[in-house]
Structures are given as structure tokens and as C-alpha cells.
Design a protein around this motif. Structure first.
Motif, PDB file in Angstrom:
ATOM      1  N   ILE A   5       0.837  -1.204   0.000  1.00  0.00           N
ATOM      2  CA  ILE A   5       0.000   0.000   0.000  1.00  0.00           C
ATOM      3  C   ILE A   5       0.871   1.253   0.000  1.00  0.00           C
ATOM      4  CG2 ILE A   5      -1.693   1.327   1.341  1.00  0.00           C
ATOM      5  CD1 ILE A   5      -2.857  -1.354   2.283  1.00  0.00           C
ATOM      6  N   PHE A   7       2.599   1.588  -3.410  1.00  0.00           N
ATOM      7  CA  PHE A   7       1.656   2.049  -4.432  1.00  0.00           C
ATOM      8  C   PHE A   7       1.403   3.555  -4.283  1.00  0.00           C
ATOM      9  CE2 PHE A   7      -2.623   2.737  -6.160  1.00  0.00           C
ATOM     10  CZ  PHE A   7      -2.497   2.151  -7.402  1.00  0.00           C
ATOM     11  N   ARG A   8       1.322   4.020  -3.054  1.00  0.00           N
ATOM     12  CA  ARG A   8       1.136   5.458  -2.803  1.00  0.00           C
ATOM     13  C   ARG A   8       2.309   6.270  -3.345  1.00  0.00           C
ATOM     14  NH1 ARG A   8       1.239   9.978  -2.700  1.00  0.00           N
ATOM     15  NH2 ARG A   8       0.247  11.525  -1.325  1.00  0.00           N
ATOM     16  N   ARG A  57      -1.266   6.782 -10.714  1.00  0.00           N
ATOM     17  CA  ARG A  57      -2.275   6.047  -9.944  1.00  0.00           C
ATOM     18  C   ARG A  57      -3.645   6.109 -10.605  1.00  0.00           C
ATOM     19  NH1 ARG A  57      -0.122   8.805  -5.566  1.00  0.00           N
ATOM     20  NH2 ARG A  57      -2.126   9.838  -5.183  1.00  0.00           N
ATOM     21  N   ARG A  62      -4.523   0.347 -10.561  1.00  0.00           N
ATOM     22  CA  ARG A  62      -5.331  -0.049  -9.403  1.00  0.00           C
ATOM     23  C   ARG A  62      -4.590  -1.131  -8.634  1.00  0.00           C
ATOM     24  NH1 ARG A  62     -11.120  -0.728 -10.875  1.00  0.00           N
ATOM     25  NH2 ARG A  62     -11.161   1.473 -10.290  1.00  0.00           N
ATOM     26  N   LEU A  63      -4.529  -0.959  -7.318  1.00  0.00           N
ATOM     27  CA  LEU A  63      -3.970  -1.984  -6.440  1.00  0.00           C
ATOM     28  C   LEU A  63      -5.116  -2.846  -5.922  1.00  0.00           C
ATOM     29  CD1 LEU A  63      -1.834  -3.351  -4.639  1.00  0.00           C
ATOM     30  CD2 LEU A  63      -2.156  -1.478  -2.989  1.00  0.00           C
ATOM     31  N   ALA A  74      -4.514   3.152   4.157  1.00  0.00           N
ATOM     32  CA  ALA A  74      -4.674   3.630   2.785  1.00  0.00           C
ATOM     33  C   ALA A  74      -5.366   4.985   2.746  1.00  0.00           C
ATOM     34  CB  ALA A  74      -5.459   2.605   1.966  1.00  0.00           C
ATOM     35  N   THR A  83     -10.434   4.016  -1.437  1.00  0.00           N
ATOM     36  CA  THR A  83     -10.541   2.566  -1.260  1.00  0.00           C
ATOM     37  C   THR A  83     -11.976   2.074  -1.393  1.00  0.00           C
ATOM     38  OG1 THR A  83     -10.958   2.509   1.137  1.00  0.00           O
ATOM     39  CG2 THR A  83      -8.672   2.763   0.427  1.00  0.00           C
ATOM     40  N   GLU A 130      -8.665   3.556  -6.021  1.00  0.00           N
ATOM     41  CA  GLU A 130      -7.251   3.232  -6.228  1.00  0.00           C
ATOM     42  C   GLU A 130      -6.849   1.911  -5.580  1.00  0.00           C
ATOM     43  OE1 GLU A 130      -4.935   7.385  -6.119  1.00  0.00           O
ATOM     44  OE2 GLU A 130      -6.523   7.219  -4.603  1.00  0.00           O
ATOM     45  N   VAL A 131      -7.453   1.603  -4.435  1.00  0.00           N
ATOM     46  CA  VAL A 131      -7.136   0.357  -3.721  1.00  0.00           C
ATOM     47  C   VAL A 131      -8.425  -0.421  -3.487  1.00  0.00           C
ATOM     48  CG1 VAL A 131      -6.094  -0.700  -1.691  1.00  0.00           C
ATOM     49  CG2 VAL A 131      -5.200   1.471  -2.563  1.00  0.00           C
TER      50      VAL A 131
END
Length: 264
Positions: free
Chosen positions: A42, A45-46, A53, A57-58, A82, A89, A106-107
Motif C-alpha cells: 500500500i 503504491f502510494r 495512480r 489499481r492496487l 490507505a 478505497t 485506487e485500492v
């Protein structure tokens, strides 16, 4: 000739496009347990640029049981992390709802991953990120490589044996999330599709060659033979040798059991 069974079951084929149109997917598959160190992916990814981003997508998917306090608590902690990092999220429990999430998510947290869903996620992923440290084996990286998905993993434990640096994936220190971000950027936005395909093909061949049931059985035979051939010393008692053989047998038998379970 009878086809040899491979860890990971039926060969998974990556198809064009993905589950979320226009999104480049980074995938994490783990049980929701603190020792899995999922916060690392996480944070990494940030570290991507905001414009990056928006195109990615995570997906954090894994084993989750409402009856297990750690699963519930750790998922809540990851969502909080997150959101504190400014990431949007969503949490879903099945693929039907997951496919209809807003484009700006995004997550995505997916709670519980049956085998069919795991195959779908791997077919959509551009990179599999495996965050546990010092784990003895780990079947997820093998499943990803078999599905022709490159793997980014911690440079400790099982991945040191299963992931080939620069050939089937990358090994990075868990203490430096910026190195994980750099690999994500490379795979998501800088690597040519041809290079990504070559790495995926290499990973698939590597798993089939080195981690088939037959190969694991050969390793068990070699381990037992090496212990039998140990020079007799006064300080080495027969029970110690038998204990060593038993431990190696237990580890490799467990690996074979995992292979058979997944195939079935």
C-alpha cells in the motif's frame, strides 16, 4: 505421453485487456494477517505519481474469515492506512460487486479468494506483489509465474529460491518501500509489452521445469540420500540423522501436498 502435473494446476493464460477497463493492475494475494506485511504494498503504491495512480489499481485480495479477529482487525487497519495516505478505497466480498466499483478507486480490498477468482485476478494483473518476509516457501509467487505474471517479492525466505531476479521478477528489501515503488513504475508504465511477455514466458517455463511434482520428489530423494551419506561421527547420533530426514521429508511432502491440493 502423460502430461506432468504442475504446481498451480491448469495452465493459466493471460488474456488481452483486464477486469477493469483501462486500469493496470498491481495484485497482492495473502491472508489478512499482520505477518504478511501488506502495508508495504500500500505504501509503495502510494509512492506512484498521482497521474500514474489514475491509470492503475492496487487489488489486495486474500483469505478472510469474520470469525477470525486478526483478519477483521488487520483489514480495518489496512483500510485506515490507505485512507490516511490519501488513497481512495473500496472493500468488496465478491467479483460481481468488485467489477462495478467507481473508476476513481485506487485500492480495492477483496475479502476471500476462491480458486476461480484467483485465476481471473492473475489474468488481469500486470504485476504480482508478494510482501511476506522470511517465509519458508509461498505458493502464490509460483502461481503468478505459471500465469505468466512477473513477481515482486521480499529478498528473503522462499522467494530467494522461487523468483529469478530480473528474469521472472524482482527481489527487493522490505525495509525500502521506494525500491518497490520503482519496480511498480517500471512494470506498469515503462516496460514494453514484448519485454513483459518474455519475462512471463520465462516464469512459466521456470515453474514447470523446477517445481513440478516430479521435480519436488527428486529433491526429496536427493535430500534423503545426502543425509544417509553423512560421515559417521561420534557427535552425530542416528536419531539426529533420522530427525533431519524426517524434517526434510515433512517440508517437501507439504510442498507436494500443496501442489496436489491446488490441482484438484
Amino acid at each position: 505421453e502423460k502430461e506432468e502435473k504442475i504446481v498451480g494446476g491448469v495452465e493459466a493464460k493471460r488474456e488481452g485487456g483486464g477486469l477493469w477497463k483501462g486500469k493496470r493492475v498491481v495484485l497482492s494475494i495473502n491472508r489478512f494477517e499482520r505477518k504478511k506485511n501488506i502495508e508495504l504494498v500500500i505504501r509503495a503504491f502510494r509512492g506512484l505519481e498521482e497521474v500514474e495512480r489514475r491509470r492503475a489499481r492496487l487489488v489486495v485480495a486474500g483469505g478472510y474469515d469474520l470469525r477470525v479477529e486478526e483478519n477483521v482487525g488487520y483489514h480495518r487497519e489496512l483500510v485506515t492506512l490507505a485512507e490516511k495516505l490519501g488513497l481512495r478505497t473500496a472493500t468488496m466480498k465478491n467479483m460481481v460487486t468488485a467489477l462495478n466499483i467507481p473508476d476513481d478507486i485506487e485500492v480495492l480490498f477483496l475479502l476471500s479468494v476462491p480458486s476461480q477468482l484467483k485465476s481471473m485476478l492473475l489474468s488481469a494483473a500486470r504485476l504480482l506483489v508478494y510482501t511476506p518476509t522470511d517465509e519458508h516457501f509461498g505458493i502464490v509467487p509460483l502461481e503468478a509465474m505459471l500465469a505468466r505474471v512477473p513477481v515482486l517479492a521480499a529478498n528473503s525466505g522462499g522467494p530467494l529460491e522461487t523468483v529469478l531476479e530480473g528474469k521472472t521478477g524482482w527481489l527487493r528489501p522490505a525495509e525500502d518501500e521506494s525500491e518497490w515503488t520503482e519496480v511498480m513504475q517500471r512494470v506498469l508504465f515503462r516496460m514494453r509489452d514484448a519485454d513483459l511477455k518474455k519475462m512471463g514466458d520465462t516464469g512459466e517455463s521456470w515453474v514447470k521445469r523446477e517445481f513440478s511434482e516430479t521435480k519436488l520428489a527428486e529433491r526429496l530423494d536427493e535430500e534423503i540420500e545426502s543425509m544417509i551419506q553423512l560421515p559417521r561421527k561420534r557427535t552425530v547420533e542416528i536419531p539426529d540423522v533420522l530427525l533431519g530426514i524426517g524434517f526434510s521429508t515433512m517440508v517437501l511432502t507439504a510442498m507436494l501436498a500443496v501442489a496436489i491440493r491446488i490441482i484438484r
